[in-house]
Design an enzyme around this catalytic site. Structure first.
Site, PDB file in Angstrom:
ATOM      1  N   GLY A  61       0.870  -1.175   0.000  1.00  0.00           N
ATOM      2  CA  GLY A  61       0.000   0.000   0.000  1.00  0.00           C
ATOM      3  C   GLY A  61       0.898   1.213   0.000  1.00  0.00           C
ATOM      4  O   GLY A  61       1.874   1.251  -0.738  1.00  0.00           O
ATOM      5  N   GLU A  62       0.622   2.140   0.866  1.00  0.00           N
ATOM      6  CA  GLU A  62       1.478   3.318   0.995  1.00  0.00           C
ATOM      7  C   GLU A  62       1.952   3.363   2.446  1.00  0.00           C
ATOM      8  O   GLU A  62       1.157   3.594   3.352  1.00  0.00           O
ATOM      9  CB  GLU A  62       0.675   4.561   0.597  1.00  0.00           C
ATOM     10  N   SER A  63       3.245   3.139   2.642  1.00  0.00           N
ATOM     11  CA  SER A  63       3.746   2.977   4.013  1.00  0.00           C
ATOM     12  C   SER A  63       3.521   4.223   4.863  1.00  0.00           C
ATOM     13  O   SER A  63       3.246   4.116   6.057  1.00  0.00           O
ATOM     14  CB  SER A  63       5.216   2.588   3.998  1.00  0.00           C
ATOM     15  N   CYS A  92       6.084  -5.406   0.660  1.00  0.00           N
ATOM     16  CA  CYS A  92       6.212  -4.095   0.009  1.00  0.00           C
ATOM     17  C   CYS A  92       6.144  -2.955   1.035  1.00  0.00           C
ATOM     18  O   CYS A  92       7.076  -2.788   1.813  1.00  0.00           O
ATOM     19  CB  CYS A  92       5.167  -3.981  -1.096  1.00  0.00           C
ATOM     20  N   ARG A 122      13.118   3.062  -0.610  1.00  0.00           N
ATOM     21  CA  ARG A 122      11.748   3.089  -1.160  1.00  0.00           C
ATOM     22  C   ARG A 122      11.758   3.375  -2.656  1.00  0.00           C
ATOM     23  O   ARG A 122      12.676   4.001  -3.177  1.00  0.00           O
ATOM     24  CB  ARG A 122      10.908   4.167  -0.476  1.00  0.00           C
ATOM     25  N   HIS A 205       4.650  -8.426  -4.120  1.00  0.00           N
ATOM     26  CA  HIS A 205       3.270  -8.696  -3.679  1.00  0.00           C
ATOM     27  C   HIS A 205       2.872 -10.158  -3.963  1.00  0.00           C
ATOM     28  O   HIS A 205       2.254 -10.425  -4.985  1.00  0.00           O
ATOM     29  CB  HIS A 205       2.298  -7.813  -4.469  1.00  0.00           C
ATOM     30  N   GLU A 207       0.513 -11.814  -2.823  1.00  0.00           N
ATOM     31  CA  GLU A 207      -0.946 -12.010  -2.756  1.00  0.00           C
ATOM     32  C   GLU A 207      -1.608 -11.720  -4.102  1.00  0.00           C
ATOM     33  O   GLU A 207      -2.788 -11.996  -4.276  1.00  0.00           O
ATOM     34  CB  GLU A 207      -1.550 -11.131  -1.650  1.00  0.00           C
TER      35      GLU A 207
HETATM   36  N1  LIG Z   1       3.210  -1.543  -3.469  1.00  0.00           N
HETATM   37  C1  LIG Z   1       3.634  -0.941  -2.391  1.00  0.00           C
HETATM   38  O1  LIG Z   1       3.398  -1.375  -1.274  1.00  0.00           O
HETATM   39  C2  LIG Z   1       4.394   0.330  -2.622  1.00  0.00           C
HETATM   40  C3  LIG Z   1       5.114   0.863  -1.410  1.00  0.00           C
HETATM   41  C4  LIG Z   1       5.194   2.385  -1.517  1.00  0.00           C
HETATM   42  N2  LIG Z   1       6.046   2.785  -2.588  1.00  0.00           N
HETATM   43  C5  LIG Z   1       5.689   2.969  -0.177  1.00  0.00           C
HETATM   44  O2  LIG Z   1       6.667   3.588  -0.133  1.00  0.00           O
HETATM   45  O3  LIG Z   1       5.063   2.768   0.818  1.00  0.00           O
END
Ligand SMILES: NC(=O)CC[C@H](N)C(=O)O
Length: 233
Positions: A61-63, A92, A122, A205, A207
């Site tokens: 997701g987006e950390s 991820c 990242r 990923h 999943e």
């Molecule tokens: N697919 C992902 O989980 C991307 C990670 C995202 N670029 C981050 O920095 O959180």
């Protein structure tokens, strides 16, 4: 594959939570529901749900968003506590959150859970449109392909705005997968999956494929590490 010793102390079934604050959590739950050793697979959004599970997946997701929502919902400290001793797998963005050190962070910094003695970079491969799939050899998960044409036993790893592990900072961290080929300016053999004791991290990923071997590996790792803990307790 992690070998389990069948003793009374090793739990037979595992309750697994998937952190569900943002990102790709439902796909993890669907794969977990197919595994015979998993008795419960639930989304985790609060401390009550966290207290129900033996092991946790922190999804992609987006950390920065996941950390922000965790902080606002009072989950940051309980999550830090959980990952200190209980089996946790970060995929991820989840891998970023489990790292002790991260480069390419947003201005203003980024809250982490920590636990893994690694440095993560990242967005190593660029933006969403630079997503790709790469077949990987993963220690204990795949068997090394006999020849270059035989890619079927390799794991189809999906990378989306993916991080990489740029540095290993402890001998306790075991590398379990590297890129087989270079991708853009990222070298072949760049580290993309590690294990340290009860913690697992993958830059990709798992999943988003039909292949459940990574999930099976995590479940085995979790059962093994919980078994060890119960034995010494
Ligand atoms: N697919 C992902 O989980 C991307 C990670 C995202 N670029 C981050 O920095 O959180």
């Amino acid at each position: 594959m992690v070998q389990l010793t069948k003793t009374k102390e090793v739990p037979e079934k595992l309750k697994v939570g998937v952190l569900a604050l943002q990102g790709a959590f439902i796909e993890h739950i669907h794969i977990l529901q197919r595994l015979p050793q998993v008795s419960l697979a639930i989304p985790v959004r609060n401390t009550d749900q966290l207290s129900l599970v033996d092991a946790l997946i922190i999804p992609g997701g987006e950390s920065t968003t996941i950390a922000l929502v965790a902080e606002r919902s009072g989950l940051l400290e309980p999550l830090r506590e959980f990952v200190r001793s209980k089996p946790t797998w970060g995929t991820c963005a989840g891998m970023i959150l489990l790292a002790n050190e991260v480069t390419q962070v947003k201005e203003g910094g980024q809250k982490l859970l920590g636990g893994l003695d690694i440095t993560v970079t990242r967005n190593k491969f660029g933006s969403q449109i630079d997503s790709f799939e790469a077949p990987l050899h993963i220690q204990h998960v795949t068997t090394k392909a006999e020849n270059d044409d035989d890619i079927y036993s390799l794991f189809p790893a999906v990378f989306i705005r993916a991080p990489v592990i740029s540095q290993i900072n402890s001998p306790d961290v075991k590398v379990i997968a590297r890129l087989e080929h270079s991708i853009g300016d990222t070298d072949a053999s760049t580290i993309v999956a590690v294990r340290q004791d009860h913690l697992l991290a993958t830059a990709f990923h798992p999943e988003l494929t039909k292949d459940d071997r990574m999930h099976q590996y995590f479940v085995n790792l979790a059962l093994e590490s919980l078994g060890k803990r119960r034995k010494v307790a």
